[in-house]
Enzyme design. Structure first.
Site, PDB file in Angstrom:
ATOM      1  N   CYS A 109      40.988  32.966  41.769  1.00 47.36           N
ATOM      2  CA  CYS A 109      40.012  33.947  42.284  1.00 47.36           C
ATOM      3  C   CYS A 109      40.077  34.112  43.794  1.00 47.36           C
ATOM      4  O   CYS A 109      39.519  35.064  44.339  1.00 47.36           O
ATOM      5  CB  CYS A 109      38.600  33.568  41.857  1.00 47.36           C
ATOM      6  SG  CYS A 109      38.415  33.428  40.081  1.00 47.36           S
ATOM      7  N   HIS A 249      33.592  36.933  46.818  1.00 44.75           N
ATOM      8  CA  HIS A 249      34.061  36.953  45.429  1.00 44.75           C
ATOM      9  C   HIS A 249      32.838  37.096  44.526  1.00 44.75           C
ATOM     10  O   HIS A 249      31.794  36.491  44.755  1.00 44.75           O
ATOM     11  CB  HIS A 249      34.813  35.640  45.137  1.00 44.75           C
ATOM     12  CG  HIS A 249      35.188  35.480  43.702  1.00 44.75           C
ATOM     13  ND1 HIS A 249      35.709  36.507  42.957  1.00 44.75           N
ATOM     14  CD2 HIS A 249      35.104  34.409  42.854  1.00 44.75           C
ATOM     15  CE1 HIS A 249      35.925  36.081  41.729  1.00 44.75           C
ATOM     16  NE2 HIS A 249      35.572  34.816  41.633  1.00 44.75           N
ATOM     17  N   ASN A 279      33.053  38.838  36.752  1.00 45.71           N
ATOM     18  CA  ASN A 279      34.031  38.154  37.597  1.00 45.71           C
ATOM     19  C   ASN A 279      35.432  38.636  37.202  1.00 45.71           C
ATOM     20  O   ASN A 279      35.865  38.425  36.074  1.00 45.71           O
ATOM     21  CB  ASN A 279      33.875  36.637  37.381  1.00 45.71           C
ATOM     22  CG  ASN A 279      34.883  35.805  38.154  1.00 45.71           C
ATOM     23  OD1 ASN A 279      35.868  36.323  38.675  1.00 45.71           O
ATOM     24  ND2 ASN A 279      34.637  34.508  38.212  1.00 45.71           N
TER      25      ASN A 279
END
Ligand SMILES: CC(C)(COP(=O)(O)OP(=O)(O)OC[C@H]1O[C@@H](n2cnc3c(N)ncnc32)[C@H](O)[C@@H]1OP(=O)(O)O)[C@@H](O)C(=O)NCCC(=O)NCCS
Length: 322
Positions: A109, A249, A279
């Site tokens: 990520c 993020h 996500n």
């Protein structure tokens, strides 16, 4: 010499998977997901490939741009369509970027942050004129649809940034990247390698599915995001008040809230895009950045901080001037 982020792009697959639909799949409910994560919907790539999404996001960046200037393509992904050719090679081919060097990068990520950091360094050393950095994921391919602790979190999409060398302007001001060890592999995904004729009977097959110890990852994320933010700003002479917008993020709304509280910066300065995407790993930051750039809120000269954290464990933050 400055490396500027001059354009952004974003692409989402068509299919919208709602929390209500997830209630049919696993033992969960809409209120729990919204309250514990901030997510209402996510997109699932059914008709689209990872390449379709990344091409669409990149085309948005390149509209009207001289493609012969693009010397570098970095694609951050943990869900490529193929191992070989890599996504970067496929994109270079389909975007007709004759001069570009292209490769993939995996930092989970944090991948987009690592990608921009790598691109900046390569552009400076090699005198590259411009670079595309893409985060593109079809995470739903590696999601365990029987695990309510993870399947409610993830989605698919792509985001892209076009970086350009500028001899007169500042661009990227500072970057800070850090890797943390993950001895217990609290965030992991196996590779589905097949048993070979030579393997013993106890050959262990690792399913290609995301496994996560949510609470441990949550604790890591809350600490890591602040560590990289503090380090990125430390030697710049700036304070958090000087940063116009933060683009974190998009893993959990509570992680974003915690970063806002710890830095004393109002939540309205943080770009929040998680509600309708979930996500999307390395695509989250560039997609959220694109949302911010098209919002009309950003002015020339504003300073923006990008923050990532994720598997590895990895984390990083970048400050740049628009
Ligand atoms: C996954 C996450 C949302 C879970 O939230 P949490 O508050 O930590 O919840 P817990 O894991 O402690 O679980 C609390 C309870 O909710 C349950 N639960 C978990 N998922 C659920 C779901 N989808 N629906 C309903 N209940 C759920 C758990 O089983 C647990 O029940 P129990 O107390 O009876 O055992 C959260 O830990 C998180 O966001 N972690 C980090 C994710 C992340 O950032 N990942 C990627 C990094 S890039």
């Amino acid at each position: 010499m400055g490396i500027k982020i001059i354009k952004t792009g974003k692409a989402l697959p068509e299919y919208i998977l709602t929390n209500r639909e997830l209630e049919e799949l696993v033992d969960t409910d809409n209120d729990w997901i919204v309250e514990r994560t901030g997510i209402s919907n996510r997109r699932v790539a059914i008709k689209e490939s990872n390449l379709d999404l990344s091409l669409k996001a990149a085309e948005m960046c390149l509209k009207g741009y001289d493609r012969s200037k693009v010397d570098l393509v970095i694609v951050s992904t943990i869900t490529p369509d193929k191992l070989v050719p890599c996504m970067g090679s496929l994109l270079k081919r389909d975007l007709n970027l004759e001069n570009a060097i292209a490769f993939d990068l995996n930092a989970a990520c944090s991948g987009f942050i690592y990608g921009v950091w790598t691109a900046e360094a390569l552009m400076k050393v090699n005198n590259f004129r411009s670079a595309l950095v893409i985060g593109s994921e079809c995470l739903t391919r590696i999601t365990n649809w029987e695990d309510r602790g993870t399947c409610v979190l993830f989605g698919d999409g792509a985001g892209c940034a076009l970086l350009e060398r500028d001899d007169n302007e500042t661009g990227i001001i500072s970057s800070f990247i850090k890797n943390y060890d993950d001895p217990k592999e609290v965030l992991a995904c196996g590779m589905e390698y097949r048993k070979r004729p030579f393997d013993s009977e106890d050959f262990s097959y690792q399913p290609m599915l995301i496994e996560m110890a949510g609470t441990q990852v949550f604790k890591f994320a809350v600490n890591a995001i602040n560590e990289v933010m503090d380090n990125a700003i430390k030697d710049t002479g700036l304070t958090y008040e000087d940063i116009a917008f933060f683009v974190p993020h998009q893993a959990n709304m509570r992680i974003i809230n915690a970063a806002s509280q710890k830095t004393g910066q109002d939540i309205t300065k943080f770009q929040v895009s998680i509600k309708d995407t979930g996500n999307v790993s390395s695509a989250s930051v560039p997609m959220a950045l694109h949302d911010l750039m098209v919002s009309g809120k950003v002015k020339k000269g504003d300073k923006i901080m990008l923050m990532g954290f994720g598997g590895g464990l990895s984390a990083g933050a970048i400050i740049y001037q628009v």
